[in-house]
Scaffold this motif. Structure first.
Motif, PDB file in Angstrom:
ATOM      1  N   ALA A 137       0.886  -1.052   0.057  1.00  0.00           N
ATOM      2  CA  ALA A 137       0.049   0.001  -0.018  1.00  0.00           C
ATOM      3  C   ALA A 137       0.870   1.320  -0.051  1.00  0.00           C
ATOM      4  O   ALA A 137       0.373   2.196  -0.851  1.00  0.00           O
ATOM      5  N   ILE A 138       1.896   1.063   0.647  1.00  0.00           N
ATOM      6  CA  ILE A 138       2.834   2.552   0.866  1.00  0.00           C
ATOM      7  C   ILE A 138       3.548   2.571  -0.485  1.00  0.00           C
ATOM      8  O   ILE A 138       3.701   3.664  -1.037  1.00  0.00           O
ATOM      9  N   GLN A 197       1.293   4.180  -3.077  1.00  0.00           N
ATOM     10  CA  GLN A 197       1.239   5.532  -2.689  1.00  0.00           C
ATOM     11  C   GLN A 197       2.319   6.139  -3.522  1.00  0.00           C
ATOM     12  O   GLN A 197       2.153   7.424  -3.991  1.00  0.00           O
ATOM     13  N   GLY A 209       1.800   6.353  -6.861  1.00  0.00           N
ATOM     14  CA  GLY A 209       0.894   7.411  -7.182  1.00  0.00           C
ATOM     15  C   GLY A 209       1.460   8.755  -7.282  1.00  0.00           C
ATOM     16  O   GLY A 209       0.992   9.693  -8.348  1.00  0.00           O
ATOM     17  N   ALA A 210       2.111   9.147  -6.298  1.00  0.00           N
ATOM     18  CA  ALA A 210       2.944  10.528  -6.346  1.00  0.00           C
ATOM     19  C   ALA A 210       3.903  10.710  -7.602  1.00  0.00           C
ATOM     20  O   ALA A 210       3.581  11.652  -8.295  1.00  0.00           O
ATOM     21  N   ALA A 253      -1.934   2.782  -8.867  1.00  0.00           N
ATOM     22  CA  ALA A 253      -1.804   3.290  -7.724  1.00  0.00           C
ATOM     23  C   ALA A 253      -3.319   3.485  -6.833  1.00  0.00           C
ATOM     24  O   ALA A 253      -3.736   3.495  -5.556  1.00  0.00           O
ATOM     25  N   MET A 294      -9.601  10.284  -4.001  1.00  0.00           N
ATOM     26  CA  MET A 294      -8.040  10.998  -4.265  1.00  0.00           C
ATOM     27  C   MET A 294      -8.279  12.018  -5.164  1.00  0.00           C
ATOM     28  O   MET A 294      -8.175  11.743  -6.393  1.00  0.00           O
ATOM     29  N   TYR A 321      -5.347  13.089  -7.690  1.00  0.00           N
ATOM     30  CA  TYR A 321      -5.210  12.333  -8.854  1.00  0.00           C
ATOM     31  C   TYR A 321      -6.266  12.926 -10.197  1.00  0.00           C
ATOM     32  O   TYR A 321      -5.983  12.972 -11.317  1.00  0.00           O
TER      33      TYR A 321
END
Lengths: 122, 494
Positions: free
Chosen positions: B275-276, B279, B282-283, B322, B410, B413
């Motif tokens: 999950a981390i 993230q 995604g960033a 993500a 989110m 995004y």
């Protein structure tokens, strides 16, 4: 300096140092040939890492010896088999890279990266 | 024959690639047709495999009847079969297109080009169908090495670009291999299915965390995720147009597929570590979307613009991973399909314009619509699809991504996707303005049936892909419902 310290800690630290020579050399060296050598050192570090995984204390070659049974008496042959393939990959990468370097040398006359980039823009 | 599809998919192009230099020496004209035959067989095998998995569930193909985890197996689920079909289809289309560029060359160059091209196809196909993480590495290097060779064949600038790509790509490959080493050390297996079971209780151990980071870096470099994209613009700009259409179309997508496979099928996104990592991805992806689009606006060279736009578009796929819910993943998969076809089509058009007029500069595209009406028609479809205008395919993948992001709240995004669509519009409408609206000085001879704008073998692939974008857009619902949703994690069974 016990055996254990050498085989379980120092070995992996040395491999890590060897691995990091690769990226550092590729970033800070200006000569393309030296970059290629750094790349090779990095690949060798990965190969040694795999080989280190296959080792066992007081074990012998993975060929059956009469009277010697039990998995602890033989080293693990699989990482060696995998690394044969990885060595071939490393060899062919080096081959392609050297061919490209020959072309660069022929077309630009130098192998220093900043000079090549300068002549590329002209 | 039918139960051997997974093997045929790999073996036929591989063996053909190896005999092609000999054939080229004997009969130069035959090479193209033999390569085409091999790719048609690969296409048929991919379609057959896709039909089989959609009807009967996941297909395990074991080589030499060695049972996994000892033997190497090919695992075909709807996701990998779909990717294999996409790769072999694009490969076939671009092979048809490349004929004009190679006609005048000697036997050695024709032979070597087709060998490398088929090896690249084999490498990419192997990466999607294999069920073994080390076998994946071998195919990864096969595809990368042939890609370096293909890119280097584009002239003196391309050689430098290819060498730098080789260095960076090898860092990626080595990082991936190191990650595999950690996974092997802690689980003792290399089979993906076996790994997925054995790694679950160990997800918190430092070794697995290092392995995950290494695989993220390796695949991130190969897919040109934002901070690791440095190799892409130069390679895409200087490579020969026929080779780069294929490379840009599928190569980065296969790395994205690998990320999908690792994070959702092997490690499982429910774990805290993953999950981390997602993230972080995604960033990076959100920044990459914006940076890629802005850099694309700044370019005056058509190919370089497309290269930066590739960085942005690949980030959409990473963004979908993500987001991670059903809409997000379908959006990511759908964007793999869309972007492969759109970007391939755009690079084919870039090659066509270069062949016709010798120009890559956007400023020289004035009145291009009168010189090459059909090509520019396909360009408009592809450009609108990149921007995301409804009937084209690009709209729907963005739509799924936005739906997924809204569902998970989110909003950053969502903002990145919408903003990047506007930026896409800026750089594509600049070309449309030049090609359709501006008046040039010189007189232009419009294309006529006697003097066609492009040779037949170049025009057909461009138009097929252009129409393909519309068809995928219009039939997006059956594609998603009947094929893609079975590719989701856990959705492969019936």
């Amino acid at each position: 300096m016990s055996k254990e310290f050498l085989s379980q800690y120092l070995l992996y630290w040395l491999i890590a140092v060897l691995f990091m020579i690769g990226p550092i050399g590729m970033i800070f060296k200006n000569n393309l040939m030296k970059k290629l050598m750094a790349m090779n050192i990095m690949q060798v570090a990965v190969i040694i890492f795999f080989l280190a995984l296959g080792q066992k204390m007081d074990a012998t070659l993975p060929i059956e010896i009469p009277g010697l049974t039990g998995v602890t008496n033989y080293i693990n042959p699989l990482p060696h088999a995998l690394m044969l393939t990885a060595i071939v990959v490393s060899l062919s990468t080096t081959g392609v890279a050297l061919a490209l370097l020959l072309l660069i040398q022929k077309k630009y006359g130098v192998l220093e990266e900043d000079e090549v980039l300068r002549r590329m823009d002209q | 024959m039918r139960e051997q599809y997974p093997a045929l998919l790999i073996i036929v192009p591989l063996l053909t690639a190896l005999v092609i230099p000999i054939i080229a020496y004997l009969v130069k004209r035959l090479v193209r047709w033999i390569a085409m035959g091999a790719l048609i067989i690969a296409n048929i095998s991919a379609i057959g495999a896709l039909m089989h998995v959609l009807n009967q569930g996941v297909w395990h193909y074991r080589f030499g009847n060695w049972m996994p985890p000892w033997g190497i197996e090919y695992v075909i689920d709807p996701l990998s079969a779909g990717m294999a079909l996409l790769i072999s289809f694009i490969s076939l289309v671009v092979l048809i297109y490349s004929d004009v560029f190679l006609k005048e060359e000697g036997w050695l160059k024709i032979g070597m080009y087709h060998t490398l091209y088929l090896l690249l196809t084999v490498g990419l196909l192997g990466m999607v169908v294999t069920g073994d993480v080390f076998n994946f590495y071998v195919f990864l290097e096969i595809s990368s090495l042939s890609a370096y060779g293909l890119i280097a064949s584009g002239g003196s600038k391309a050689v430098v670009a290819a060498f730098r790509y080789l260095l960076i790509g090898t860092i990626g490959g080595s990082c991936y291999l190191l990650g595999v080493g950690y996974l092997y050390a802690i689980t003792g297996t290399l089979n993906m299915g076996d790994l997925a079971v054995r790694v679950q209780p160990l997800m918190d151990s430092p070794a697995v965390i290092v392995a995950v980071s290494m695989i993220l870096v390796g695949m991130g470099i190969k897919m040109a995720l934002f901070p690791m994209h440095g190799w892409l613009p130069d390679s895409y700009t200087y490579a020969p147009p026929h080779a780069i259409s294929f490379i840009s179309g599928v190569m980065t997508k296969v790395a994205a597929y690998a990320m999908f496979r690792y994070f959702y099928f092997i490690f499982g996104a429910a774990n805290e570590t993953i999950a981390i990592v997602l993230q972080v991805i995604g960033a990076f992806a959100a920044i990459g979307i914006i940076v890629g689009s802005i850099m694309a606006i700044a370019q005056s060279d058509f190919r370089r613009m497309l290269a930066y736009s590739s960085i942005a578009q690949v980030s959409y796929i990473a963004l979908g991973l993500a987001i991670g819910n059903m809409y997000g993943l379908i959006g990511a998969m759908f964007h793999i399909l869309n972007h492969a076809i759109m970007k391939c089509c755009l690079f084919l058009i870039a090659g066509g314009i270069k062949w016709k007029t010798g120009e890559y500069k956007i400023a020289k595209f004035i009145e291009m619509s009168r010189k090459m009406p059909k090509t520019m028609g396909a360009f408009i479809i592809a450009a609108l699809s990149m921007v995301g205008i409804p009937p084209t395919a690009g709209f729907f993948s963005k739509w799924y991504l936005v739906l997924g992001a809204i569902e998970k709240n989110m909003w950053i995004y969502v903002a990145a996707i919408v903003l990047s669509s506007l930026l896409n519009a800026i750089y594509f409408f600049r070309i449309i303005e030049n090609a359709y609206l501006k008046k040039g000085q010189e007189d232009i001879v419009p294309a006529s049936p006697k003097k066609p704008e492009l040779p037949f073998s170049m025009l057909v692939p461009i138009i097929v892909l252009g129409i393909g974008i519309l068809i995928i857009g219009i039939f997006n619902e059956p594609i998603v419902c009947q094929v893609m949703q079975y590719g989701l994690p856990g959705g492969g069974m019936r």
